[in-house]
Scaffold this motif. Structure first.
Motif, PDB file in Angstrom:
ATOM      1  N   GLY A 156       0.775  -1.225   0.000  1.00  0.00           N
ATOM      2  CA  GLY A 156       0.000   0.000   0.000  1.00  0.00           C
ATOM      3  C   GLY A 156       0.806   1.274   0.000  1.00  0.00           C
ATOM      4  N   LEU A 157       2.120   1.181   0.186  1.00  0.00           N
ATOM      5  CA  LEU A 157       2.959   2.379   0.266  1.00  0.00           C
ATOM      6  C   LEU A 157       3.530   2.722  -1.104  1.00  0.00           C
ATOM      7  CD1 LEU A 157       4.406   4.546   1.974  1.00  0.00           C
ATOM      8  CD2 LEU A 157       6.219   2.871   2.402  1.00  0.00           C
ATOM      9  N   ALA A 158       3.267   3.929  -1.580  1.00  0.00           N
ATOM     10  CA  ALA A 158       3.878   4.392  -2.821  1.00  0.00           C
ATOM     11  C   ALA A 158       5.387   4.462  -2.629  1.00  0.00           C
ATOM     12  CB  ALA A 158       3.321   5.752  -3.213  1.00  0.00           C
ATOM     13  N   ALA A 159       6.139   4.257  -3.691  1.00  0.00           N
ATOM     14  CA  ALA A 159       7.587   4.126  -3.535  1.00  0.00           C
ATOM     15  C   ALA A 159       8.312   4.444  -4.828  1.00  0.00           C
ATOM     16  CB  ALA A 159       7.931   2.692  -3.112  1.00  0.00           C
ATOM     17  N   LYS A 160       9.620   4.658  -4.707  1.00  0.00           N
ATOM     18  CA  LYS A 160      10.460   4.621  -5.891  1.00  0.00           C
ATOM     19  C   LYS A 160      10.411   3.188  -6.421  1.00  0.00           C
ATOM     20  CE  LYS A 160      14.426   5.823  -4.118  1.00  0.00           C
ATOM     21  NZ  LYS A 160      14.152   5.823  -2.678  1.00  0.00           N
ATOM     22  N   PRO A 161      10.292   2.982  -7.733  1.00  0.00           N
ATOM     23  CA  PRO A 161      10.119   1.618  -8.265  1.00  0.00           C
ATOM     24  C   PRO A 161      11.431   0.835  -8.368  1.00  0.00           C
ATOM     25  CG  PRO A 161      10.056   3.198 -10.052  1.00  0.00           C
ATOM     26  CD  PRO A 161      10.156   4.011  -8.778  1.00  0.00           C
ATOM     27  N   TYR A 162      12.126   0.770  -7.232  1.00  0.00           N
ATOM     28  CA  TYR A 162      13.383   0.025  -7.139  1.00  0.00           C
ATOM     29  C   TYR A 162      13.292  -0.914  -5.939  1.00  0.00           C
ATOM     30  CZ  TYR A 162      15.274   3.485 -10.370  1.00  0.00           C
ATOM     31  OH  TYR A 162      15.486   4.287 -11.473  1.00  0.00           O
ATOM     32  N   LEU A 163      13.498  -2.201  -6.184  1.00  0.00           N
ATOM     33  CA  LEU A 163      13.499  -3.158  -5.088  1.00  0.00           C
ATOM     34  C   LEU A 163      14.743  -2.971  -4.238  1.00  0.00           C
ATOM     35  CD1 LEU A 163      12.517  -6.468  -6.924  1.00  0.00           C
ATOM     36  CD2 LEU A 163      11.018  -5.012  -5.550  1.00  0.00           C
ATOM     37  N   ASP A 164      14.556  -2.834  -2.937  1.00  0.00           N
ATOM     38  CA  ASP A 164      15.684  -2.856  -2.003  1.00  0.00           C
ATOM     39  C   ASP A 164      15.745  -4.248  -1.392  1.00  0.00           C
ATOM     40  OD1 ASP A 164      17.141  -0.218  -1.516  1.00  0.00           O
ATOM     41  OD2 ASP A 164      15.035   0.433  -1.536  1.00  0.00           O
ATOM     42  N   LEU A 165      16.863  -4.929  -1.597  1.00  0.00           N
ATOM     43  CA  LEU A 165      17.083  -6.259  -1.043  1.00  0.00           C
ATOM     44  C   LEU A 165      18.284  -6.215  -0.117  1.00  0.00           C
ATOM     45  CD1 LEU A 165      16.696  -8.296  -4.350  1.00  0.00           C
ATOM     46  CD2 LEU A 165      14.901  -7.622  -2.745  1.00  0.00           C
ATOM     47  N   GLN A 166      18.226  -6.973   0.956  1.00  0.00           N
ATOM     48  CA  GLN A 166      19.305  -6.993   1.934  1.00  0.00           C
ATOM     49  C   GLN A 166      19.852  -8.404   2.103  1.00  0.00           C
ATOM     50  OE1 GLN A 166      19.522  -4.630   5.785  1.00  0.00           O
ATOM     51  NE2 GLN A 166      18.686  -6.548   6.576  1.00  0.00           N
ATOM     52  N   ALA A 167      21.173  -8.522   1.965  1.00  0.00           N
ATOM     53  CA  ALA A 167      21.863  -9.784   2.215  1.00  0.00           C
ATOM     54  C   ALA A 167      22.738  -9.607   3.450  1.00  0.00           C
ATOM     55  CB  ALA A 167      22.721 -10.181   1.019  1.00  0.00           C
ATOM     56  N   PRO A 218      -0.957   2.211   9.781  1.00  0.00           N
ATOM     57  CA  PRO A 218      -1.444   2.954   8.609  1.00  0.00           C
ATOM     58  C   PRO A 218      -1.172   4.459   8.674  1.00  0.00           C
ATOM     59  CG  PRO A 218      -3.100   1.392   9.370  1.00  0.00           C
ATOM     60  CD  PRO A 218      -2.023   1.431  10.421  1.00  0.00           C
ATOM     61  N   ALA A 219      -1.277   5.053   9.862  1.00  0.00           N
ATOM     62  CA  ALA A 219      -1.052   6.493   9.981  1.00  0.00           C
ATOM     63  C   ALA A 219       0.404   6.838   9.689  1.00  0.00           C
ATOM     64  CB  ALA A 219      -1.440   6.968  11.384  1.00  0.00           C
ATOM     65  N   ALA A 220       1.325   6.050  10.227  1.00  0.00           N
ATOM     66  CA  ALA A 220       2.745   6.289   9.958  1.00  0.00           C
ATOM     67  C   ALA A 220       3.056   6.083   8.481  1.00  0.00           C
ATOM     68  CB  ALA A 220       3.601   5.352  10.813  1.00  0.00           C
ATOM     69  N   ARG A 221       2.443   5.069   7.912  1.00  0.00           N
ATOM     70  CA  ARG A 221       2.648   4.786   6.489  1.00  0.00           C
ATOM     71  C   ARG A 221       2.182   5.960   5.628  1.00  0.00           C
ATOM     72  NH1 ARG A 221       0.507   0.116   6.705  1.00  0.00           N
ATOM     73  NH2 ARG A 221      -1.566   0.556   5.904  1.00  0.00           N
ATOM     74  N   ALA A 222       1.018   6.523   5.951  1.00  0.00           N
ATOM     75  CA  ALA A 222       0.492   7.654   5.189  1.00  0.00           C
ATOM     76  C   ALA A 222       1.379   8.890   5.360  1.00  0.00           C
ATOM     77  CB  ALA A 222      -0.938   7.957   5.633  1.00  0.00           C
ATOM     78  N   GLU A 223       1.858   9.111   6.591  1.00  0.00           N
ATOM     79  CA  GLU A 223       2.732  10.259   6.827  1.00  0.00           C
ATOM     80  C   GLU A 223       4.030  10.122   6.037  1.00  0.00           C
ATOM     81  OE1 GLU A 223       5.097  12.598  10.438  1.00  0.00           O
ATOM     82  OE2 GLU A 223       3.898  10.803  10.879  1.00  0.00           O
ATOM     83  N   TYR A 224       4.581   8.926   6.027  1.00  0.00           N
ATOM     84  CA  TYR A 224       5.831   8.688   5.309  1.00  0.00           C
ATOM     85  C   TYR A 224       5.635   8.882   3.806  1.00  0.00           C
ATOM     86  CZ  TYR A 224      10.276   6.378   4.187  1.00  0.00           C
ATOM     87  OH  TYR A 224      11.548   6.092   3.734  1.00  0.00           O
ATOM     88  N   ARG A 235       3.435  10.859   2.346  1.00  0.00           N
ATOM     89  CA  ARG A 235       3.315  12.298   2.090  1.00  0.00           C
ATOM     90  C   ARG A 235       4.688  12.963   2.066  1.00  0.00           C
ATOM     91  NH1 ARG A 235      -1.189  11.710   5.567  1.00  0.00           N
ATOM     92  NH2 ARG A 235       0.017  12.433   7.372  1.00  0.00           N
ATOM     93  N   LEU A 236       5.520  12.585   3.033  1.00  0.00           N
ATOM     94  CA  LEU A 236       6.859  13.154   3.095  1.00  0.00           C
ATOM     95  C   LEU A 236       7.654  12.811   1.837  1.00  0.00           C
ATOM     96  CD1 LEU A 236       9.263  14.485   4.586  1.00  0.00           C
ATOM     97  CD2 LEU A 236       9.743  12.227   5.576  1.00  0.00           C
ATOM     98  N   LEU A 273       9.270  15.441  -0.831  1.00  0.00           N
ATOM     99  CA  LEU A 273      10.706  15.505  -1.083  1.00  0.00           C
ATOM    100  C   LEU A 273      11.029  15.178  -2.536  1.00  0.00           C
ATOM    101  CD1 LEU A 273      12.079  13.780   2.152  1.00  0.00           C
ATOM    102  CD2 LEU A 273      12.001  16.236   1.620  1.00  0.00           C
ATOM    103  N   ALA A 274      10.273  14.270  -3.136  1.00  0.00           N
ATOM    104  CA  ALA A 274      10.495  13.944  -4.543  1.00  0.00           C
ATOM    105  C   ALA A 274      10.198  15.147  -5.426  1.00  0.00           C
ATOM    106  CB  ALA A 274       9.630  12.754  -4.944  1.00  0.00           C
ATOM    107  N   GLU A 275       9.170  15.895  -5.084  1.00  0.00           N
ATOM    108  CA  GLU A 275       8.868  17.110  -5.852  1.00  0.00           C
ATOM    109  C   GLU A 275       9.983  18.130  -5.707  1.00  0.00           C
ATOM    110  OE1 GLU A 275       5.101  18.576  -4.609  1.00  0.00           O
ATOM    111  OE2 GLU A 275       3.971  16.868  -5.415  1.00  0.00           O
ATOM    112  N   GLU A 276      10.487  18.267  -4.478  1.00  0.00           N
ATOM    113  CA  GLU A 276      11.587  19.204  -4.252  1.00  0.00           C
ATOM    114  C   GLU A 276      12.844  18.794  -5.006  1.00  0.00           C
ATOM    115  OE1 GLU A 276      12.277  19.546  -0.055  1.00  0.00           O
ATOM    116  OE2 GLU A 276      11.002  21.340   0.080  1.00  0.00           O
ATOM    117  N   SER A 277      13.021  17.510  -5.216  1.00  0.00           N
ATOM    118  CA  SER A 277      14.231  16.988  -5.849  1.00  0.00           C
ATOM    119  C   SER A 277      14.031  16.668  -7.322  1.00  0.00           C
ATOM    120  CB  SER A 277      14.687  15.710  -5.122  1.00  0.00           C
ATOM    121  OG  SER A 277      14.884  15.935  -3.743  1.00  0.00           O
ATOM    122  N   ALA A 278      12.948  17.179  -7.900  1.00  0.00           N
ATOM    123  CA  ALA A 278      12.599  16.809  -9.271  1.00  0.00           C
ATOM    124  C   ALA A 278      13.702  17.121 -10.276  1.00  0.00           C
ATOM    125  CB  ALA A 278      11.303  17.497  -9.686  1.00  0.00           C
ATOM    126  N   ASP A 279      14.458  18.171 -10.033  1.00  0.00           N
ATOM    127  CA  ASP A 279      15.511  18.562 -10.978  1.00  0.00           C
ATOM    128  C   ASP A 279      16.895  18.089 -10.542  1.00  0.00           C
ATOM    129  OD1 ASP A 279      13.671  19.901 -12.613  1.00  0.00           O
ATOM    130  OD2 ASP A 279      13.785  21.702 -11.364  1.00  0.00           O
TER     131      ASP A 279
END
Length: 209
Positions: free
Chosen positions: A48-59, A150-156, A158-159, A163-169
């Motif tokens: 349910g969390l929107a994200a950059k479309p890159y899988l983060d995997l940890q070994a 869910p509330a923390a997820r929604a806040e994250y 939004r943030l 930040l993605a809009e601020e970093s668009a360029d």
């Protein structure tokens, strides 16, 4: 990678992560690289969390292996060593430890592959961390906290969109990554981290994912 773009959550991400984990686990085994655990972390691991479309995997490994050995294992998968956009890019050769933690426990190797055609995904990021890394424990705790709150997820979300809009360029993700630190600081208290089972001496790091 270019400036961050946040996309809607894709239910196919966990299955893609599982497939890549199997490929990487097999590659490590064939080259004799011991690993104690492979996990899907980061925002693409939170339903349910929107994200950059890159899988983060940890070994997780007992000790950071030689780059040459890792390169031999991951080369056939076209996963290459990430060097960072800047000399001080966070999370490339080491995660950023908080005061009082042992910097040696935060060393890591970062690998990356850009994807051309795999659904909504654009890339795979592999974080190779020590099994006793406080940061490795934190990212799993943070993932699980977002899944459960869910509330923390929604806040994250939004943030991240702000930040993605601020970093668009921007030419890279570095400023976007650093700007999330304040949220991570608050998350430490809210999620009750370090856990009793966390690596000894663990303190909360800033998350790069």
């Amino acid at each position: 990678m270019a400036a961050p773009e946040i996309v809607p959550y894709d239910p196919a991400w966990p299955s893609s992560a599982s497939r890549w984990i199997l490929r990487i686990r097999d590659a490590f085994a064939q080259c004799g690289i011991p690993a104690t655990e492979f996990l899907h972390i980061g925002s693409t691991a939170v339903p349910g969390l929107a994200a950059k479309p890159y899988l983060d995997l940890q070994a997780l490994v007992p000790a950071i292996p030689e780059e040459g050995m890792v390169g031999s294992a991951l080369g056939p998968l076209m996963i290459e060593r990430a060097r960072g956009s800047r000399p001080d890019s966070p999370g490339v050769d080491a995660d950023v430890p908080r005061p009082g933690s042992d910097p040696r426990h935060h060393e890591k190797l970062l690998y990356f592959r850009e994807l051309e055609r795999e659904g909504s995904l654009r890339g795979v990021i592999l974080h190779i961390r020590r099994a006793d890394s406080p940061f490795a424990d934190f990212v799993v705790s943070f993932r699980d906290w977002l899944r459960a709150d869910p509330a923390a997820r929604a806040e994250y979300e939004r943030l991240k969109r702000h930040l993605a809009e601020e970093s668009a360029d921007a030419a890279d993700h570095d400023d976007y990554t650093r700007a999330k630190s304040a949220f991570m600081d608050r998350a430490q208290s809210a999620m009750g981290w370090p856990r009793a089972s966390a690596p000894r001496g663990a303190t909360a790091p800033s998350l790069e994912g």
